[in-house]
Design a protein around this motif. Structure first.
Motif, mmCIF file in Angstrom:
data_model
loop_
_atom_site.group_PDB
_atom_site.id
_atom_site.type_symbol
_atom_site.label_atom_id
_atom_site.label_comp_id
_atom_site.label_asym_id
_atom_site.label_seq_id
_atom_site.Cartn_x
_atom_site.Cartn_y
_atom_site.Cartn_z
ATOM 1 N N ALA A 1 0.816 -1.210 0.000
ATOM 2 C CA ALA A 1 0.000 0.000 0.000
ATOM 3 C C ALA A 1 0.854 1.266 0.000
ATOM 4 O O ALA A 1 0.479 2.284 -0.590
ATOM 5 C CB ALA A 1 -0.937 0.002 1.210
ATOM 6 N N GLU A 2 2.033 1.218 0.642
ATOM 7 C CA GLU A 2 2.886 2.410 0.706
ATOM 8 C C GLU A 2 3.469 2.772 -0.655
ATOM 9 O O GLU A 2 3.965 3.886 -0.848
ATOM 10 C CB GLU A 2 4.023 2.197 1.712
ATOM 11 C CG GLU A 2 4.859 0.964 1.448
ATOM 12 C CD GLU A 2 5.701 0.601 2.661
ATOM 13 O OE1 GLU A 2 6.109 1.489 3.419
ATOM 14 O OE2 GLU A 2 5.958 -0.607 2.853
ATOM 15 N N LEU A 3 3.416 1.851 -1.628
ATOM 16 C CA LEU A 3 3.865 2.152 -2.982
ATOM 17 C C LEU A 3 2.714 2.506 -3.917
ATOM 18 O O LEU A 3 2.937 3.023 -5.011
ATOM 19 C CB LEU A 3 4.608 0.945 -3.577
ATOM 20 C CG LEU A 3 5.984 0.599 -3.016
ATOM 21 C CD1 LEU A 3 6.520 -0.645 -3.710
ATOM 22 C CD2 LEU A 3 6.959 1.760 -3.190
ATOM 23 N N SER B 1 -0.746 6.229 -6.321
ATOM 24 C CA SER B 1 -1.368 6.648 -7.580
ATOM 25 C C SER B 1 -1.545 5.504 -8.573
ATOM 26 O O SER B 1 -2.196 5.678 -9.605
ATOM 27 C CB SER B 1 -0.537 7.758 -8.234
ATOM 28 O OG SER B 1 0.801 7.342 -8.418
ATOM 29 N N THR B 2 -0.979 4.352 -8.279
ATOM 30 C CA THR B 2 -1.049 3.202 -9.185
ATOM 31 C C THR B 2 -1.533 1.978 -8.421
ATOM 32 O O THR B 2 -1.001 1.678 -7.358
ATOM 33 C CB THR B 2 0.338 2.898 -9.791
ATOM 34 O OG1 THR B 2 0.807 4.047 -10.498
ATOM 35 C CG2 THR B 2 0.271 1.715 -10.746
ATOM 36 N N VAL C 1 11.995 6.443 -0.307
ATOM 37 C CA VAL C 1 11.236 7.687 -0.420
ATOM 38 C C VAL C 1 9.864 7.350 -0.985
ATOM 39 O O VAL C 1 9.752 6.804 -2.092
ATOM 40 C CB VAL C 1 11.956 8.701 -1.334
ATOM 41 C CG1 VAL C 1 11.121 9.975 -1.458
ATOM 42 C CG2 VAL C 1 13.339 9.025 -0.780
ATOM 43 N N GLY C 2 8.821 7.645 -0.231
ATOM 44 C CA GLY C 2 7.470 7.285 -0.642
ATOM 45 C C GLY C 2 6.980 8.077 -1.834
ATOM 46 O O GLY C 2 7.545 9.119 -2.197
ATOM 47 N N PRO C 3 5.907 7.609 -2.485
ATOM 48 C CA PRO C 3 5.346 8.299 -3.654
ATOM 49 C C PRO C 3 4.950 9.740 -3.341
ATOM 50 O O PRO C 3 4.486 10.050 -2.239
ATOM 51 C CB PRO C 3 4.117 7.455 -3.994
ATOM 52 C CG PRO C 3 4.396 6.108 -3.409
ATOM 53 C CD PRO C 3 5.181 6.367 -2.163
#
Length: 322
Positions: free
Chosen positions: A22-24, A27-28, A311-313
């Motif tokens: 979920a942390e990635l 937006s996708t 570094v998160g989205p």
């Protein structure tokens, strides 16, 4: 075509939550995350094509757009979309299959979009199902994946939880964790070094039974299920279902190169080494990035020095007062 495949229909689950990724997935959706050179769902699709399937059901939610997948696979395999409405997105795997059961006419090959073990010989799994008429389900297990390199990000020890599986002398699954299907009179082998690949063969008539629970694990403990064990050593990731397996499947091939997704940008004068830059990410001139995972549409500004970081989205790393 793989022997016996014509008697089965393939189903890929791509429409439920993003789970440990979920942390990635800001937006996708998970199924479209770029893993290596392709979106995640491309890998099980390619495997099914190699096995001889000419069509496949993909279960998605209303927000997922698979146009890029249709254009890539249009000439290779017919993709049939089963769309979960918003009110049905919370259904478990078993409940979802029951919800869509009128679309199926044959026994099922079930898998998730994060499946990566394309070395599994499906004809052997199918044969395991065909020669045991009392068997309602086959579940495939493989040896746990061994992680070679630490994943960028938090250095706290990551705990991987694997549920023990009990099988009898005929490879029937009699225990999942603390749940017993029945207690056999003979010996039971407890497997603690295996991982459920979420690859299943399922008899269609099971969907008409009154099953207590909503998940596949609930089903395993209530119907005759046999385990197919893939116990050979492999350097392949079993499933890309958490940050560690995502890094293992997507990281650069050596520590001196980078893995760059589409639309990412590295400015001249930036130093980037051994890192994975996801779609739309940007590293500005003067930044120094070593062994990092940079999420989608994140920006590392000039003067930033990052090592072994995640570094998160959509994040911006830099001096906000500059």
């Amino acid at each position: 075509m793989t022997r016996g495949i014509g008697d089965y229909e393939a189903v890929i689950f791509s429409g439920r939550g993003n789970g440990q990724l979920a942390e990635l997935c800001v937006s996708t959706p998970k199924c479209l995350l770029q893993v290596g050179e392709n979106p995640m769902v491309c890998y099980p699709l390619e495997w099914l094509i190699q096995c001889g399937f000419s069509s496949v059901f993909i279960i998605i939610n209303e927000e997922t757009n698979l146009d890029c997948i249709f254009s890539k696979f249009n000439a290779k395999i017919e993709i049939k979309i089963l769309c979960l409405s918003e009110k049905h997105e919370s259904l478990g795997t078993l409940e979802t299959l029951v919800h869509f059961k009128d679309n199926f006419s044959r026994d099922l090959i079930l898998m998730t979009c994060d499946f990566r073990r394309d070395d599994i010989l499906l004809y052997k799994v199918v044969e395991h199902h065909r020669i045991n008429p009392d068997c309602k389900m086959i579940t495939v297990y493989a040896k746990k994946h061994k992680y070679c390199d630490p994943t960028p990000g938090s250095k706290k020890k990551c705990k991987f939880v694997f549920t023990p599986v009990g099988i009898d002398c005929s490879n029937s699954v009699v225990q999942i964790g603390a749940k017993w299907r029945y207690r056999p009179g003979g010996n039971v082998t407890i497997l603690t070094d295996v991982e459920d690949l979420h690859l299943y063969v399922l008899s269609l008539d099971v969907l008409n039974l009154q099953i207590e629970g909503e998940s596949v694990s609930d089903l395993i403990t209530q119907v005759q299920t046999r385990a197919f064990l893939q116990m050979d050593e492999s350097n392949k990731v079993n499933r890309v279902n958490n940050l560690d397996t995502f890094w293992d499947a997507s990281k650069p091939s050596n520590p001196y190169t980078n893995a760059l997704a589409s639309e990412c940008a590295v400015s001249r004068g930036a130093k980037v080494k051994g890192s994975l830059l996801m779609q739309g990410s940007k590293v500005e001139a003067g930044a120094d990035v070593i062994n990092c995972l940079i999420g989608e549409y994140a920006t590392v500004q000039a003067g930033s020095v990052l090592k072994n970081c995640f570094v998160g989205p959509n994040q911006i790393i830099g001096d906000l007062n500059a």
